[in-house]
Structures are given as C-alpha cells and as structure tokens.
Scaffold this active site. Structure first.
Site, PDB file in Angstrom:
ATOM      1  N   CYS A 145      17.328 -27.282 -27.010  1.00 10.94           N
ATOM      2  CA  CYS A 145      18.522 -28.112 -26.855  1.00 10.94           C
ATOM      3  C   CYS A 145      18.322 -29.303 -25.934  1.00 10.94           C
ATOM      4  CB  CYS A 145      19.683 -27.248 -26.362  1.00 10.94           C
ATOM      5  SG  CYS A 145      19.979 -25.813 -27.418  1.00 10.94           S
TER       6      CYS A 145
ATOM      7  N   HIS B 274      25.827 -30.830 -20.027  1.00 17.83           N
ATOM      8  CA  HIS B 274      25.315 -29.994 -21.113  1.00 17.83           C
ATOM      9  C   HIS B 274      26.486 -29.176 -21.660  1.00 17.83           C
ATOM     10  CE1 HIS B 274      22.435 -27.958 -23.558  1.00 17.83           C
ATOM     11  NE2 HIS B 274      22.666 -26.778 -23.014  1.00 17.83           N
TER      12      HIS B 274
ATOM     13  N   GLU C 263      25.663 -24.938 -14.318  1.00 19.21           N
ATOM     14  CA  GLU C 263      25.651 -26.404 -14.273  1.00 19.21           C
ATOM     15  C   GLU C 263      26.717 -26.929 -13.323  1.00 19.21           C
ATOM     16  OE1 GLU C 263      25.569 -30.256 -17.310  1.00 19.21           O
ATOM     17  OE2 GLU C 263      26.350 -28.333 -18.038  1.00 19.21           O
TER      18      GLU C 263
ATOM     19  N   LYS D 111      30.810 -31.756 -26.062  1.00 18.45           N
ATOM     20  CA  LYS D 111      30.611 -30.631 -26.980  1.00 18.45           C
ATOM     21  C   LYS D 111      31.924 -29.912 -27.274  1.00 18.45           C
ATOM     22  CE  LYS D 111      25.750 -29.497 -25.913  1.00 18.45           C
ATOM     23  NZ  LYS D 111      25.436 -30.411 -24.805  1.00 18.45           N
TER      24      LYS D 111
ATOM     25  N   HIS E  65      27.798 -27.861 -30.499  1.00 20.39           N
ATOM     26  CA  HIS E  65      26.471 -28.029 -29.895  1.00 20.39           C
ATOM     27  C   HIS E  65      25.455 -28.369 -30.982  1.00 20.39           C
ATOM     28  CE1 HIS E  65      23.051 -27.803 -27.480  1.00 20.39           C
ATOM     29  NE2 HIS E  65      23.071 -26.542 -27.077  1.00 20.39           N
TER      30      HIS E  65
ATOM     31  N   PHE F 242      16.756 -23.459 -24.286  1.00 19.21           N
ATOM     32  CA  PHE F 242      16.106 -22.152 -24.227  1.00 19.21           C
ATOM     33  C   PHE F 242      14.654 -22.331 -23.782  1.00 19.21           C
ATOM     34  CE2 PHE F 242      18.875 -19.807 -27.637  1.00 19.21           C
ATOM     35  CZ  PHE F 242      19.912 -19.769 -26.721  1.00 19.21           C
TER      36      PHE F 242
END
Length: 416
Positions: free
Chosen positions: A168, A308, A319, A338, A343, A403
C-alpha cells in the site's frame, strides 16, 4: 540536488475519472464505495468496494478513449487504468507533442498486487481445460512493471523505467523514487504513480480471510470511517493515479503549469510484523521525520496531512499517535480521503498525492467522512470531520504505509 515539481496529473478513481471530477466529489464528501454486483460475493463476508464507474459520460472511466479496443485484449485493468490516468497527466502537462529529448523522460509506475482477476481466471482455465488454453498474453498482462512499460512504449519515453511494488506504499514510493531520479540529474521528467485492480472475487476473499475488510454491506457509503469507534475494517478499491514530475528549471523554460514542489520524501521499515503496524506508529513517525528533514520544513509549517487512514483498528490509532507526537495540536490538521474512495492499495499513495497537490492549489482541506463517534485518542486534534475546511495550505504531508512494515511519507509545498 535539483528542485522537482509537479506539472501534470491524471486519475482513475472511485470518485471519478479525471482530476476535476474526482476532486469535486472528494471535497463534497461524495462516496465512491458501492455494493459489488459484477461478480459473485455471496460467500464472502465483505460485499462492497470502491471502483470507477464505467461509461462515456464526463467523469466516467472509458478506456476506449485512450486504448484501441483490439489492444485492450492484450491488457488487464491495472495496465488500462494506468494508461488512462497517464494520458490525462501527460496532456495536463502539455507533453503529448513534446519535441525535446524523450530519452530524458522516464516512468516510475508500480502496483501492489496487480490484476488478481487475470491470475485467478487463468488458473481456473488450466484446471478446467488444460494448459494449452492459457493466453499468450497472460504473462505480459500479469507482470507488475507492465503499466510502466506500456506508458513508455506509447509515448516513446526512453529514460529510466522502473516499477515499485511495496504493497500500500507503492504509489508514494514510486513518486519519491521518481523525484530522486530527477534530483540526481538522471532524467528531466518522470511519469510517476500507481495502479491497482484487486476488486475481484479472489481479492475480496483474500482480504476477507484476514478479517481486514469492512462488512457494513448494507451501508457502503458509510463503511469506510477512519478514527471512528464504529469502524470495522477498510474497503478495498481500485484505480490509478499518475503525476508528471519535472525538474524545476526545465519546467520553467517550457512554460509548464506547476502544481507544487515535491519537497521531501521519507522511507522507513517498522521491522515489527508482517501486517500489523509498529506500536504507536513508530515506523511511520520515522518516515515523516525523514521527509521533514529533507524538505527543510518544521512541523508547524505543515498545514495539512493526508493520512494513510484506512479505517482499521491498529493502523488508525498508530498513525494518529505518531502525528500528534510530531505535530501537536497546533496549526496542522489531518484527514483521510479513503473515507470516500476506499483503499486503492498500490495506487493509494499516488491518488492521495494528487489530492494533496489540489489541496495546495485550491486552499481547501478535504473531509474525513463518517467520523461521527471519534476514538478517544483523537482528543481535540482537527481531523476535518464530515465537511471540507477552507484554509491556507502551503505545505502538505501525505502518508502511505504497507504490509511488510514499509512506510513512505511525501511532502509537497507551494512554489512561490
């Protein structure tokens, strides 16, 4: 080091195809998340996704406008999304009739997982019919660097040609690496971004098996809800974002429009867990600090953070904690686009960099939609709940975490 600026942008997104259409819906908080009807999701826990609307109307995704139908048979959606977005970005930068040295123009476009549907259906064909029925285009369709390759071939760009694949964080890494190629003098222009087409039966089943996806199936527009106590996972989405990066003096000489400067780029690894973020967002915090250091800006000079912000339990908290430690509760605000796009995995960082540049252009901060019941960690930090905010935006930080614990932070600032 050479100064790098953004001179063109293009997008294929759940909120619209074309930057003006996509951005208007982002600012208005109009969701692009819908129920999936194109394939069977009867046995998957999640049945919703963000995906571009296909059609021939303005703001709709129409690959025929860029790619000959007979050529589309050799491609899959990850490639086609990137081609459509790149066409808009190149025209926006007025490069379609470029007469300079095209060997000084490169491409840095990647994907997180590529087109899972092609892989899945091809495997099913082998099982049912045998290997002789596999398309000769299967491998060229499936390789992660093919969007970059097709863009290079279509426009004759003979400079550096690379494809990042960092889950991502792919889109942000692609932009950051492209900017550094220009800064080091290895190209004058780089076409950068990310593309993804993982909204398919295999993609939804795979992420559902991880319990990563929202199951708010009867209310898709409110399913992605970063920092809200009622969040239950992210919403998978697909599309592409492409930016034209250019050396500043080169852009000035050809009279290019300039959206913003790519002022800072930070990378780090959590070195913690294959899918879970480091506690308190420590890895992401280091990426932000590196980007700040490279930009020469102080935390208080960042007006807006495009988070994010995926709408997951651990990610949202980590975050937010890291951002509050770095930026306090002062001038900086943060939101997650998002909440309306879902996403887009490997394309997320690129489309969010586009939204960050448009925030600078228009002096407006897009909202975090569906933030009705904030988690306790929010406190009085401004997460721009449910309505866009007009304010001076001169510098934006955009975060992308993936990830494997890979992190990327970009800083864009106004060129004065």
């Amino acid at each position: 080091m050479k100064k790098v600026v953004i001179t063109g942008m293009g997008i294929v997104c759940p909120t619209g195809t074309g930057i003006d259409y996509a951005w208007k819906n982002i600012v208005d908080g109009k969701s692009g998340i819908r129920q999936v009807t194109d394939f069977d999701v009867s046995d998957t826990p999640s049945k919703i996704a963000g995906f571009p609307i296909c059609g021939t109307n303005p703001g709709e995704y129409n690959p025929d406008s860029v790619i000959e139908p007979r050529e589309q048979r050799k491609m899959e959606k990850t490639i086609m999304y990137a081609m459509v977005a790149a066409d808009e970005a190149i025209k926006d930068a007025k490069l379609e009739n470029y007469t300079g040295d095209k060997n000084r123009i490169g491409v840095s476009v990647g994907s997180g997982v590529g087109d899972l549907s092609t892989i899945s259906t091809t495997d099913a064909d082998i099982i049912e019919n045998g290997a002789k029925y596999v398309s000769p285009f299967f491998v060229p369709k499936s390789i992660i660097n093919m969007p970059a390759g097709y863009i290079s071939i279509k426009y004759g760009f003979g400079g550096p040609n690379i494809a990042m694949s960092t889950a991502c964080a792919t889109g942000a890494h692609s932009i950051g690496e492209g900017a550094e190629i220009i800064a080091h003098g290895d190209a004058d222009i780089m076409i950068c971004g990310g593309s993804e087409s993982a909204v398919c039966r295999l993609g939804i089943a795979g992420f559902s098996a991880m319990r990563a996806l929202s199951t708010r199936n009867d209310d898709p527009e409110h399913a992605s809800r970063p920092w809200d106590k009622d969040r239950d996972g992210f919403v998978i989405a697909e599309g592409a974002g492409i930016l034209v990066l250019e050396e500043y003096e080169h852009a000035i000489k050809r009279g290019a429009k300039i959206y913003a400067e790519v002022a800072g780029f930070g990378m780090s690894a959590d070195a913690h867990h294959i899918t879970a973020p480091a506690p308190n967002g420590e890895g992401g915090k280091r990426a932000m600090l590196i980007a700040l250091e490279k930009s020469g800006l102080k935390p208080e000079e960042i007006d807006y953070i495009n988070a994010h912000g995926t709408s997951t339990g651990l990610g949202d908290v980590g975050e937010l904690i890291a951002v509050k430690e770095l930026f306090g509760n002062g001038n900086t605000c943060m939101s997650s686009t998002k909440s309306v796009t879902g996403h887009l995995l490997g394309a997320a960082g690129a489309i969010e960099a586009i939204f960050s540049a448009l925030s600078i252009r228009d002096n407006i901060v897009p909202p975090t939609m569906n933030l009705d019941n904030p988690i306790d960690e929010v406190g009085d930090f401004n997460l721009v709940p449910n309505k866009a905010q007009k304010r001076d935006v001169n510098a934006v930080l955009s975060n992308s975490f993936g990830f494997g614990g890979t992190n990327a932070s970009l800083i864009l600032k106004r060129v004065k």
